[in-house]
Design a protein around this motif. Structure first.
Motif, PDB file in Angstrom:
ATOM      1  N   CYS A  20       0.827  -1.217   0.000  1.00 21.84           N
ATOM      2  CA  CYS A  20       0.000   0.000   0.000  1.00 21.84           C
ATOM      3  C   CYS A  20       0.858   1.262   0.000  1.00 21.84           C
ATOM      4  O   CYS A  20       0.587   2.199  -0.766  1.00 21.84           O
ATOM      5  CB  CYS A  20      -0.935  -0.007   1.216  1.00 21.84           C
ATOM      6  SG  CYS A  20      -2.260  -1.230   1.116  1.00 21.84           S
ATOM      7  N   TRP A  23       3.060   1.453  -3.435  1.00 24.97           N
ATOM      8  CA  TRP A  23       2.256   1.727  -4.614  1.00 24.97           C
ATOM      9  C   TRP A  23       1.593   3.093  -4.540  1.00 24.97           C
ATOM     10  O   TRP A  23       1.435   3.756  -5.568  1.00 24.97           O
ATOM     11  CB  TRP A  23       1.208   0.628  -4.807  1.00 24.97           C
ATOM     12  CG  TRP A  23       1.822  -0.679  -5.244  1.00 24.97           C
ATOM     13  CD1 TRP A  23       3.153  -0.969  -5.301  1.00 24.97           C
ATOM     14  CD2 TRP A  23       1.142  -1.862  -5.661  1.00 24.97           C
ATOM     15  NE1 TRP A  23       3.349  -2.252  -5.724  1.00 24.97           N
ATOM     16  CE2 TRP A  23       2.137  -2.832  -5.957  1.00 24.97           C
ATOM     17  CE3 TRP A  23      -0.191  -2.213  -5.801  1.00 24.97           C
ATOM     18  CZ2 TRP A  23       1.818  -4.121  -6.393  1.00 24.97           C
ATOM     19  CZ3 TRP A  23      -0.517  -3.498  -6.246  1.00 24.97           C
ATOM     20  CH2 TRP A  23       0.479  -4.431  -6.536  1.00 24.97           C
ATOM     21  N   GLN A  24       1.228   3.543  -3.337  1.00 23.11           N
ATOM     22  CA  GLN A  24       0.644   4.878  -3.233  1.00 23.11           C
ATOM     23  C   GLN A  24       1.688   5.960  -3.499  1.00 23.11           C
ATOM     24  O   GLN A  24       1.405   6.965  -4.157  1.00 23.11           O
ATOM     25  CB  GLN A  24       0.023   5.085  -1.855  1.00 23.11           C
ATOM     26  CG  GLN A  24      -0.726   6.411  -1.712  1.00 23.11           C
ATOM     27  CD  GLN A  24      -1.834   6.567  -2.730  1.00 23.11           C
ATOM     28  OE1 GLN A  24      -2.794   5.805  -2.752  1.00 23.11           O
ATOM     29  NE2 GLN A  24      -1.708   7.556  -3.616  1.00 23.11           N
ATOM     30  N   MET A  27       2.063   6.184  -7.114  1.00 24.37           N
ATOM     31  CA  MET A  27       0.971   6.957  -7.719  1.00 24.37           C
ATOM     32  C   MET A  27       1.237   8.465  -7.599  1.00 24.37           C
ATOM     33  O   MET A  27       1.001   9.224  -8.544  1.00 24.37           O
ATOM     34  CB  MET A  27      -0.364   6.619  -7.047  1.00 24.37           C
ATOM     35  CG  MET A  27      -0.890   5.211  -7.287  1.00 24.37           C
ATOM     36  SD  MET A  27      -1.192   4.820  -9.025  1.00 24.37           S
ATOM     37  CE  MET A  27       0.227   3.758  -9.345  1.00 24.37           C
ATOM     38  N   ILE A  28       1.720   8.901  -6.447  1.00 26.21           N
ATOM     39  CA  ILE A  28       2.020  10.319  -6.244  1.00 26.21           C
ATOM     40  C   ILE A  28       3.070  10.791  -7.251  1.00 26.21           C
ATOM     41  O   ILE A  28       2.928  11.845  -7.886  1.00 26.21           O
ATOM     42  CB  ILE A  28       2.498  10.567  -4.799  1.00 26.21           C
ATOM     43  CG1 ILE A  28       1.353  10.300  -3.804  1.00 26.21           C
ATOM     44  CG2 ILE A  28       3.027  11.996  -4.636  1.00 26.21           C
ATOM     45  CD1 ILE A  28       1.785  10.319  -2.347  1.00 26.21           C
ATOM     46  N   PHE A 105      -7.417   2.050  -4.932  1.00 29.30           N
ATOM     47  CA  PHE A 105      -6.168   1.913  -5.676  1.00 29.30           C
ATOM     48  C   PHE A 105      -6.423   1.881  -7.181  1.00 29.30           C
ATOM     49  O   PHE A 105      -5.736   2.537  -7.966  1.00 29.30           O
ATOM     50  CB  PHE A 105      -5.423   0.642  -5.248  1.00 29.30           C
ATOM     51  CG  PHE A 105      -4.307   0.270  -6.189  1.00 29.30           C
ATOM     52  CD1 PHE A 105      -3.203   1.098  -6.340  1.00 29.30           C
ATOM     53  CD2 PHE A 105      -4.368  -0.896  -6.948  1.00 29.30           C
ATOM     54  CE1 PHE A 105      -2.170   0.773  -7.231  1.00 29.30           C
ATOM     55  CE2 PHE A 105      -3.354  -1.231  -7.828  1.00 29.30           C
ATOM     56  CZ  PHE A 105      -2.253  -0.402  -7.970  1.00 29.30           C
ATOM     57  N   GLN A 108      -6.968   5.190  -9.192  1.00 35.66           N
ATOM     58  CA  GLN A 108      -5.744   5.973  -9.422  1.00 35.66           C
ATOM     59  C   GLN A 108      -4.936   5.395 -10.581  1.00 35.66           C
ATOM     60  O   GLN A 108      -4.494   6.122 -11.477  1.00 35.66           O
ATOM     61  CB  GLN A 108      -4.884   5.975  -8.153  1.00 35.66           C
ATOM     62  CG  GLN A 108      -5.531   6.637  -6.950  1.00 35.66           C
ATOM     63  CD  GLN A 108      -4.644   6.519  -5.720  1.00 35.66           C
ATOM     64  OE1 GLN A 108      -3.572   7.117  -5.630  1.00 35.66           O
ATOM     65  NE2 GLN A 108      -5.095   5.728  -4.751  1.00 35.66           N
ATOM     66  N   TRP A 109      -4.753   4.070 -10.556  1.00 37.21           N
ATOM     67  CA  TRP A 109      -3.987   3.425 -11.622  1.00 37.21           C
ATOM     68  C   TRP A 109      -4.729   3.524 -12.949  1.00 37.21           C
ATOM     69  O   TRP A 109      -4.119   3.670 -14.012  1.00 37.21           O
ATOM     70  CB  TRP A 109      -3.728   1.977 -11.229  1.00 37.21           C
ATOM     71  CG  TRP A 109      -2.893   1.152 -12.164  1.00 37.21           C
ATOM     72  CD1 TRP A 109      -3.168  -0.104 -12.605  1.00 37.21           C
ATOM     73  CD2 TRP A 109      -1.618   1.497 -12.747  1.00 37.21           C
ATOM     74  NE1 TRP A 109      -2.166  -0.561 -13.434  1.00 37.21           N
ATOM     75  CE2 TRP A 109      -1.201   0.405 -13.533  1.00 37.21           C
ATOM     76  CE3 TRP A 109      -0.806   2.634 -12.684  1.00 37.21           C
ATOM     77  CZ2 TRP A 109      -0.012   0.407 -14.254  1.00 37.21           C
ATOM     78  CZ3 TRP A 109       0.388   2.638 -13.408  1.00 37.21           C
ATOM     79  CH2 TRP A 109       0.769   1.539 -14.171  1.00 37.21           C
TER      80      TRP A 109
END
Length: 481
Positions: A20, A23-24, A27-28, A105, A108-109
């Protein structure tokens, strides 16, 4: 000793936080590099757009047209799908909670993956997002949530993150091929969402087949209150499905017609579901499994053709037939698949999404091939099927052929991609539960103390099998104190 079959360790204290957080953070970084507001959400660009196009009111911003549909779709993703998965007696936290995780999640992806294919500015290398991009991201997530339905209760949250990562990626590629290269029309996603998501999840479930899953049979069923909660999900999905199918259709008659056709098909599928469910039991009792799921099949099957001039009675026929097919799927196909094909489909996504989605794609192909200028007008054919640019010379017969090819592409991506992802998930590193410990929230959740001490409730409604025909008037027993 089998490499894929070591003793199960469900301790995910390191793996889940690591996935988490990492991967977050990714994303940022990726959002910082690629994502920007589009012309209707960036203040400077919006003001320029107003002056250039002589727009006098902010009400003409696309947000005010698309946002109601977006909100309806958003409710379907997080409330509809989430509560539909709460039917298991001891897996309601997992049904709603992991649905929430996948959605948060995945969207976002999806904004990134779909942006690279559809909204990337070649000159700046940036992706522009607006309210329509948010709707498409939710559509993308829906495919992974459908796949989750086939795996419900048998996988860890870390595995679900992997399913979502690859599911969103595969979805973006197959959607681009179907909608852009083949130039198919699929506003409600019968092909790209339901058919793909259903067969993707079923293929993963086939690869992850558990021959000893019967050890958790005591928990693979519902109780009275869990079925009521699942019915809440059904009603949210049923009410908002016209918005789902029409959310990104063309302004004007296209969106109006899509909502009408979906609305009618859904109503028709309810009556046929009730009829078949009642007729299949010797005393005429209804099975809540059928009512929770097969009543939605009309909305799935109308995803492609709803935008076309299928006529209101045509929509009724689609809902009528798919309600019957979906209910028969729960009665006969799911037990057959588990016994002979080794596919353990917890939610029956084959009967609600995969098969109706495939049928919906082929229905769309037939309706497209049968389109005429007399019904649509020449201008209407161009608008409905987007016969412009390089596709200006395409005939309706050719369009029908490409629509059918789109179904095949969706299935191919689902099966091949699902097989690869399934093999990855078989690696003994994901913290998935043992065969005798599936369908239980206590594996991954802190369960309130007043629930932990309750002995197992007598099973009265296994989700995928028939009830005993000789059960008395009451199908459940009060717990022994």
């Amino acid at each position: 000793m089998c490499f894929f079959c070591p003793p199960k360790n469900t301790n995910i204290r390191i793996s889940l936080p690591a996935v988490c957080f990492v991967w977050q953070i990714a994303m940022i970084v990726l959002f910082g590099v690629f994502i920007r507001y589009d012309a209707e959400s960036d203040i400077r660009l919006w003001l320029q757009l107003k002056h250039t196009n002589n727009i006098t009111s902010d009400i003409e911003n696309d947000f005010y047209f698309r946002y109601p549909s977006f909100q309806d779709v958003h409710v379907m993703i997080f409330v509809g799908f989430g509560f539909l998965m709460t039917f298991l007696k001891r897996y309601s936290f997992g049904g709603v909670g992991f649905n929430f995780l996948i959605g948060a999640f995945g969207l976002q992806w999806a904004l990134l993956m779909q942006g690279w294919f559809h909204a990337l500015d070649p000159t700046t290398g940036k992706i522009s997002i607006g309210v329509e991009g948010l709707i498409n991201a939710d559509f993308c997530v829906a495919a992974s949530l459908i796949a989750y339905g086939a795996l419900l209760g048998k996988v860890s949250p870390v595995q679900l993150m992997v399913v979502t990562l690859f599911g969103v990626t595969l979805f973006a590629v197959e959607e681009y091929i179907i909608l852009n290269l083949l130039h198919c029309r699929d506003a409600g996603g019968s092909m790209v969402i339901h058919c793909f998501g259903g067969y993707y999840g079923l293929t993963i479930s086939w690869i992850l087949y558990r021959p000893k899953l019967h050890q958790s049979k005591r928990l693979n069923g519902s109780v009275y209150h869990s079925d009521v909660f699942a019915m809440i999900g059904t009603l949210f999905l049923w009410m908002f499905w016209p918005s789902f199918n029409s959310a990104i259709t063309d302004h004007g008659s296209g969106q109006h017609r899509t909502a009408i056709n979906t609305y009618i098909a859904l109503a028709s599928s309810v009556l046929t579901t009730v009829a078949i469910s009642s007729a299949s039991e010797k005393r005429g009792k209804l099975d809540m499994v059928h009512i929770q799921n097969a009543t939605l099949a009309g909305g799935v099957a109308m995803g492609t053709a709803a935008e076309f001039m299928i006529t209101p009675y045509g929509a009724l026929i689609v809902g009528f037939c798919t309600g019957i097919i979906s209910t028969f799927g729960y009665l006969f196909v799911s037990p057959f698949m588990e016994k002979y094909l080794k596919i353990q489909d917890t939610c029956g996504v084959h009967n609600l999404h995969a098969l109706p989605g495939m049928l919906g794609g082929f229905i769309g192909a037939i309706v497209a091939a049968a389109a005429t200028e007399e019904v649509y007008s020449r201008e209407g054919l161009i608008e409905t099927f987007d016969f412009e640019g390089e596709f200006a010379d395409r005939t309706v017969g050719t369009q029908g052929g490409f629509q059918a090819a789109g179904v095949c592409v969706a299935i191919a991506f689902a099966v091949v991609g699902g097989a690869v992802v399934g093999l990855i998930l078989r690696l003994p590193i994901w913290g998935d539960p043992a065969d005798d410990n599936c369908f239980d929230d206590e594996v991954y959740w802190e369960v309130p103390e007043d629930e932990e001490g309750i002995p197992p409730v007598l099973e009265y409604n296994n989700h995928m099998t028939h009830k005993h025909q000789d059960i008395s008037e009451s199908n459940f027993s009060v717990e022994q104190s």
